[in-house]
Design a protein around this motif. Structure first.
Motif, PDB file in Angstrom:
ATOM      1  N   LYS A 249       1.212  -0.618   0.180  1.00  0.00           N
ATOM      2  CA  LYS A 249       0.189   0.263   0.050  1.00  0.00           C
ATOM      3  C   LYS A 249       0.985   1.446   0.155  1.00  0.00           C
ATOM      4  O   LYS A 249       0.115   2.448   0.274  1.00  0.00           O
ATOM      5  CB  LYS A 249      -0.989   0.296   1.492  1.00  0.00           C
ATOM      6  CG  LYS A 249      -2.146  -1.499   0.938  1.00  0.00           C
ATOM      7  CD  LYS A 249      -2.970  -1.232   2.467  1.00  0.00           C
ATOM      8  CE  LYS A 249      -3.569  -2.659   2.804  1.00  0.00           C
ATOM      9  NZ  LYS A 249      -4.581  -1.807   3.635  1.00  0.00           N
ATOM     10  N   PHE A 250       1.917   1.091   0.291  1.00  0.00           N
ATOM     11  CA  PHE A 250       3.109   2.396   0.111  1.00  0.00           C
ATOM     12  C   PHE A 250       4.196   2.483  -0.961  1.00  0.00           C
ATOM     13  O   PHE A 250       5.200   1.817  -1.171  1.00  0.00           O
ATOM     14  CB  PHE A 250       3.537   2.348   1.378  1.00  0.00           C
ATOM     15  CG  PHE A 250       4.725   3.440   2.153  1.00  0.00           C
ATOM     16  CD1 PHE A 250       4.379   4.980   1.981  1.00  0.00           C
ATOM     17  CD2 PHE A 250       6.017   3.149   2.324  1.00  0.00           C
ATOM     18  CE1 PHE A 250       4.972   5.236   1.895  1.00  0.00           C
ATOM     19  CE2 PHE A 250       7.192   4.226   2.673  1.00  0.00           C
ATOM     20  CZ  PHE A 250       6.294   5.438   2.568  1.00  0.00           C
ATOM     21  N   THR A 251       3.374   3.555  -1.578  1.00  0.00           N
ATOM     22  CA  THR A 251       4.738   4.479  -3.218  1.00  0.00           C
ATOM     23  C   THR A 251       4.681   5.718  -2.714  1.00  0.00           C
ATOM     24  O   THR A 251       3.444   6.464  -2.250  1.00  0.00           O
ATOM     25  CB  THR A 251       4.032   3.937  -3.976  1.00  0.00           C
ATOM     26  OG1 THR A 251       2.127   4.328  -4.350  1.00  0.00           O
ATOM     27  CG2 THR A 251       3.977   2.589  -4.585  1.00  0.00           C
ATOM     28  N   ASP A 252       5.904   6.067  -3.348  1.00  0.00           N
ATOM     29  CA  ASP A 252       5.776   7.807  -3.521  1.00  0.00           C
ATOM     30  C   ASP A 252       4.823   8.575  -4.905  1.00  0.00           C
ATOM     31  O   ASP A 252       4.468   7.695  -5.349  1.00  0.00           O
ATOM     32  CB  ASP A 252       6.984   8.072  -3.071  1.00  0.00           C
ATOM     33  CG  ASP A 252       7.756   7.550  -4.210  1.00  0.00           C
ATOM     34  OD1 ASP A 252       7.126   6.746  -5.043  1.00  0.00           O
ATOM     35  OD2 ASP A 252       9.079   8.609  -4.833  1.00  0.00           O
ATOM     36  N   ALA A 253       4.588   9.255  -4.164  1.00  0.00           N
ATOM     37  CA  ALA A 253       4.251  10.998  -5.110  1.00  0.00           C
ATOM     38  C   ALA A 253       4.736   9.930  -6.501  1.00  0.00           C
ATOM     39  O   ALA A 253       6.111  10.325  -6.869  1.00  0.00           O
ATOM     40  CB  ALA A 253       4.147  11.478  -5.098  1.00  0.00           C
ATOM     41  N   LYS A 254       4.368  10.204  -7.414  1.00  0.00           N
ATOM     42  CA  LYS A 254       4.710   9.248  -8.814  1.00  0.00           C
ATOM     43  C   LYS A 254       4.386  10.666 -10.250  1.00  0.00           C
ATOM     44  O   LYS A 254       3.563  11.248 -10.317  1.00  0.00           O
ATOM     45  CB  LYS A 254       4.754   8.146 -10.011  1.00  0.00           C
ATOM     46  CG  LYS A 254       4.501   7.080  -8.592  1.00  0.00           C
ATOM     47  CD  LYS A 254       5.943   7.425  -8.300  1.00  0.00           C
ATOM     48  CE  LYS A 254       6.602   5.724  -7.539  1.00  0.00           C
ATOM     49  NZ  LYS A 254       8.067   5.103  -7.234  1.00  0.00           N
ATOM     50  N   THR A 255       6.057  10.698 -10.867  1.00  0.00           N
ATOM     51  CA  THR A 255       5.496  11.606 -12.072  1.00  0.00           C
ATOM     52  C   THR A 255       6.610  11.042 -13.758  1.00  0.00           C
ATOM     53  O   THR A 255       7.330   9.899 -13.105  1.00  0.00           O
ATOM     54  CB  THR A 255       6.587  12.635 -12.091  1.00  0.00           C
ATOM     55  OG1 THR A 255       8.156  13.254 -11.350  1.00  0.00           O
ATOM     56  CG2 THR A 255       5.717  13.380 -10.752  1.00  0.00           C
ATOM     57  N   GLY A 256       6.089  11.410 -14.556  1.00  0.00           N
ATOM     58  CA  GLY A 256       6.865  11.388 -16.108  1.00  0.00           C
ATOM     59  C   GLY A 256       6.512   9.441 -16.279  1.00  0.00           C
ATOM     60  O   GLY A 256       7.560   8.974 -16.566  1.00  0.00           O
ATOM     61  N   GLY A 257       5.459   9.114 -15.183  1.00  0.00           N
ATOM     62  CA  GLY A 257       5.494   7.308 -15.524  1.00  0.00           C
ATOM     63  C   GLY A 257       6.480   6.258 -14.468  1.00  0.00           C
ATOM     64  O   GLY A 257       6.511   5.347 -14.924  1.00  0.00           O
ATOM     65  N   ASP A 258       7.063   7.387 -13.152  1.00  0.00           N
ATOM     66  CA  ASP A 258       7.818   6.521 -12.343  1.00  0.00           C
ATOM     67  C   ASP A 258       7.227   4.951 -11.617  1.00  0.00           C
ATOM     68  O   ASP A 258       5.402   5.593 -11.852  1.00  0.00           O
ATOM     69  CB  ASP A 258       8.356   7.490 -11.454  1.00  0.00           C
ATOM     70  CG  ASP A 258       9.437   6.846 -11.050  1.00  0.00           C
ATOM     71  OD1 ASP A 258      10.349   6.175 -11.042  1.00  0.00           O
ATOM     72  OD2 ASP A 258       9.711   7.470  -9.863  1.00  0.00           O
ATOM     73  N   LEU A 259       7.517   4.334 -11.598  1.00  0.00           N
ATOM     74  CA  LEU A 259       7.257   2.859 -10.677  1.00  0.00           C
ATOM     75  C   LEU A 259       7.627   2.953  -9.539  1.00  0.00           C
ATOM     76  O   LEU A 259       9.018   3.164  -9.613  1.00  0.00           O
ATOM     77  CB  LEU A 259       6.421   2.116 -11.707  1.00  0.00           C
ATOM     78  CG  LEU A 259       5.467   2.301 -12.876  1.00  0.00           C
ATOM     79  CD1 LEU A 259       5.741   1.045 -13.723  1.00  0.00           C
ATOM     80  CD2 LEU A 259       4.254   2.100 -12.326  1.00  0.00           C
ATOM     81  N   SER A 260       7.546   2.071  -8.565  1.00  0.00           N
ATOM     82  CA  SER A 260       8.346   1.560  -7.889  1.00  0.00           C
ATOM     83  C   SER A 260       8.555   0.378  -8.216  1.00  0.00           C
ATOM     84  O   SER A 260       8.174  -0.861  -8.147  1.00  0.00           O
ATOM     85  CB  SER A 260       7.382   1.405  -6.621  1.00  0.00           C
ATOM     86  OG  SER A 260       7.065   2.993  -6.098  1.00  0.00           O
ATOM     87  N   ASN A 261       9.916   0.054  -7.393  1.00  0.00           N
ATOM     88  CA  ASN A 261      10.280  -1.625  -8.558  1.00  0.00           C
ATOM     89  C   ASN A 261      11.278  -1.663  -6.678  1.00  0.00           C
ATOM     90  O   ASN A 261      11.237  -0.929  -6.338  1.00  0.00           O
ATOM     91  CB  ASN A 261      10.799  -1.567  -9.366  1.00  0.00           C
ATOM     92  CG  ASN A 261      10.395  -0.174 -10.736  1.00  0.00           C
ATOM     93  OD1 ASN A 261       9.159  -0.989 -11.391  1.00  0.00           O
ATOM     94  ND2 ASN A 261      10.413   0.576 -11.064  1.00  0.00           N
ATOM     95  N   ASN A 262      11.506  -3.328  -7.058  1.00  0.00           N
ATOM     96  CA  ASN A 262      11.696  -3.706  -6.456  1.00  0.00           C
ATOM     97  C   ASN A 262      14.358  -3.327  -6.322  1.00  0.00           C
ATOM     98  O   ASN A 262      14.585  -3.055  -5.891  1.00  0.00           O
ATOM     99  CB  ASN A 262      12.665  -5.533  -6.526  1.00  0.00           C
ATOM    100  CG  ASN A 262      11.058  -5.538  -5.553  1.00  0.00           C
ATOM    101  OD1 ASN A 262       9.799  -6.296  -6.381  1.00  0.00           O
ATOM    102  ND2 ASN A 262      10.872  -6.421  -3.789  1.00  0.00           N
ATOM    103  N   PHE A 263      14.136  -3.526  -7.695  1.00  0.00           N
ATOM    104  CA  PHE A 263      15.337  -2.940  -9.144  1.00  0.00           C
ATOM    105  C   PHE A 263      14.943  -2.391  -9.723  1.00  0.00           C
ATOM    106  O   PHE A 263      13.972  -2.918 -10.393  1.00  0.00           O
ATOM    107  CB  PHE A 263      15.884  -4.448  -9.418  1.00  0.00           C
ATOM    108  CG  PHE A 263      16.466  -5.551  -8.741  1.00  0.00           C
ATOM    109  CD1 PHE A 263      18.126  -5.109  -8.249  1.00  0.00           C
ATOM    110  CD2 PHE A 263      15.278  -6.399  -8.465  1.00  0.00           C
ATOM    111  CE1 PHE A 263      18.202  -6.372  -7.468  1.00  0.00           C
ATOM    112  CE2 PHE A 263      15.945  -7.268  -7.162  1.00  0.00           C
ATOM    113  CZ  PHE A 263      17.731  -7.922  -6.770  1.00  0.00           C
TER     114      PHE A 263
END
Length: 463
Positions: A249-263
């Motif tokens: 449930k925890f991601t930061d604010a995204k811009t420009g199509g960014d995503l949260s990943n393990n690597f």
């Protein structure tokens, strides 16, 4: 000074010696008069200091340890920050941080707030003199101009020791794409010792490697909002035995199509050529990486277990990678795909399961090089290359790996069960630079051997 002429020669020599040596003699900062156990730290540190476990040290804004200075932190010492200043500790080029905690007495960087939250602490930054490719011209995160340059030509550079250290509630977003991470490593050399580190509940990346050649073991990224292991700027070091666990449930604010990943591994960000040398080429082994696995309430900003892109050449081997949300392995951009097809980059001898699209060849094109001549790398050919050529097993379910309780986010148990596939799959150290003496050869894949839990005693969970 006129009175010195009346001193004996011996006395004068003693006075001069004391004056010269006091600059580099270890000192302990004095406590805040209002609180005998708390010491406020701010500004520049230009003489050697020792922080002792009987006091708490509070970072106020940016703190710079200057060239030629050593900061020693005793085992069991706590360093805190309030959200009004989000303290950042920067060990600048030529300085050293000697933070040698122990399993029973770790050193802890954390929030001073009664209700701690990500971003209360800025983070810890090491700046070295090793090589990089110039992708980032200066340090990120609002660092002052006098301390913004990094890198050099010495891959053996030594920024000190970090052992048994926790970094909690870090992350400082100055502008979009301009942040301080939990542990930022700028051109850090392999003379530096880094092992047994846990970065928890960070507002941005857990670890980011900006060039350099530092070699690390026993790293944990737990419930951080952006990427857990972010590597770019020509980072060419080695890491073995590491954990990445995501809070669904925890991601930061995204811009420009960014995503949260393990690597997330890049060579450059595109402002300079993806082919700029040195190429980002980390050699990684024995990771256990756990994505959201489509848990209830999973953030829509979660992306991939592994995102290899922008010309990077990553070797990730002998690992267990589970629960990628939008995909498992992404090999993105034609330049990256060429390196993967040539074997300069590979996901090798590992176990993987993802929610959807286990193999994703993204934004490719015609691939032509000395050894590769493909119209494009498709999802299907990427899968064949990885599972056949690089000996990685695509699992029918995450349970097939045999880890005890990997998706229990409050208290993840990543130890493989007796008789599990993770234990029965022998590590392979026969390609690329995996035969380097840095790596411990294992009879299993993933971060744990089924018997010894190297996280015991010094880590903190359920945060």
């Amino acid at each position: 000074m006129k009175s010195l002429k009346f001193l004996s020669a011996a006395t004068l020599a003693a006075v001069m010696l004391a004056s010269c040596s006091s600059k580099n003699a270890p000192t302990t900062p004095k406590p805040d008069p209002g609180n005998s156990s708390t010491v406020d730290i701010k500004g520049n540190i230009s003489s050697n200091q020792t922080w002792t476990k009987d006091k708490t040290y509070r970072l106020r804004g940016y703190v710079y340890v200057e060239n030629g200075t050593t900061l020693t932190i005793e085992p069991g010492t706590k360093i805190v920050s309030n959200k009004d200043s989000a303290g950042v500790l920067i060990i600048y080029k030529g300085a050293k941080l000697m933070a040698k905690g122990t399993a029973s007495n770790p050193i802890v960087f954390t929030s001073a707030e009664k209700q701690p939250a990500p971003g209360d602490l800025g983070g810890v930054v090491l700046v070295g003199k090793a090589t990089g490719n110039g992708n980032h011209g200066v340090l990120e995160g609002g660092v002052d101009a006098a301390h913004s340059a990094f890198g050099g030509t010495d891959d053996a550079d030594n920024s000190g020791v970090l052992q048994y250290v926790r970094i909690e509630y870090a992350g400082k977003a100055v502008n979009p794409g301009d942040e301080v991470n939990g542990l930022s490593l700028y051109a850090v050399g392999k003379g530096t010792t880094i092992d047994h580190i846990q970065v928890t509940r960070g507002l941005d990346d857990a670890y980011e490697f900006f060039g350099g050649a530092v070699e690390c073991k026993y790293l944990i990224a737990y419930n951080c909002a952006d990427d857990d292991f972010d590597m770019d700027d020509g980072y060419h070091g080695k890491i073995q035995f590491a954990v990445s666990v995501k809070d669904p449930k925890f991601t930061d604010a995204k811009t420009g199509g960014d995503l949260s990943n393990n690597f997330e591994v890049d060579n450059t960000n595109g402002k300079i050529s993806y082919a700029t040398t040195p190429i980002t080429h980390p050699i990684l082994s024995n990771f256990t990486a756990i994505g959201p696995n489509n848990a209830t309430g999973t953030s829509t900003d979660y992306g991939y277990n592994m995102r290899f892109r922008r010309g990077s050449q990553v070797v990730l081997a002998n690992s267990v990678v589970l629960g990628g949300q939008k995909a498992g392995l992404v090999v993105e951009n034609g330049e990256t795909q060429v390196g993967y097809a040539e074997g300069k980059s590979m996901f090798y001898n590992s176990l993987m399961n993802s929610v959807t699209t286990p193999f994703y060849a993204k934004d490719g094109g015609k691939l032509y090089s000395g050894t590769v001549n493909l119209d494009s790398l498709t999802n299907a050919t990427l899968q064949t290359l990885t599972t056949t050529g690089y000996k990685t097993q695509l699992l029918a379910s995450a349970d097939a790996a045999g880890l005890t309780d990997p998706f229990n986010n409050a208290k993840p148990n990543l130890i493989p069960k007796s008789g599990s596939l993770a234990l029965s799959t022998a590590g392979k150290f026969d390609v690329s630079d995996l035969n380097n003496q840095f790596f411990t050869h294992t009879s299993y894949v993933g971060a744990f051997d089924g018997t010894n839990d190297w996280t015991q005693g010094w880590t903190a969970w359920n945060m």
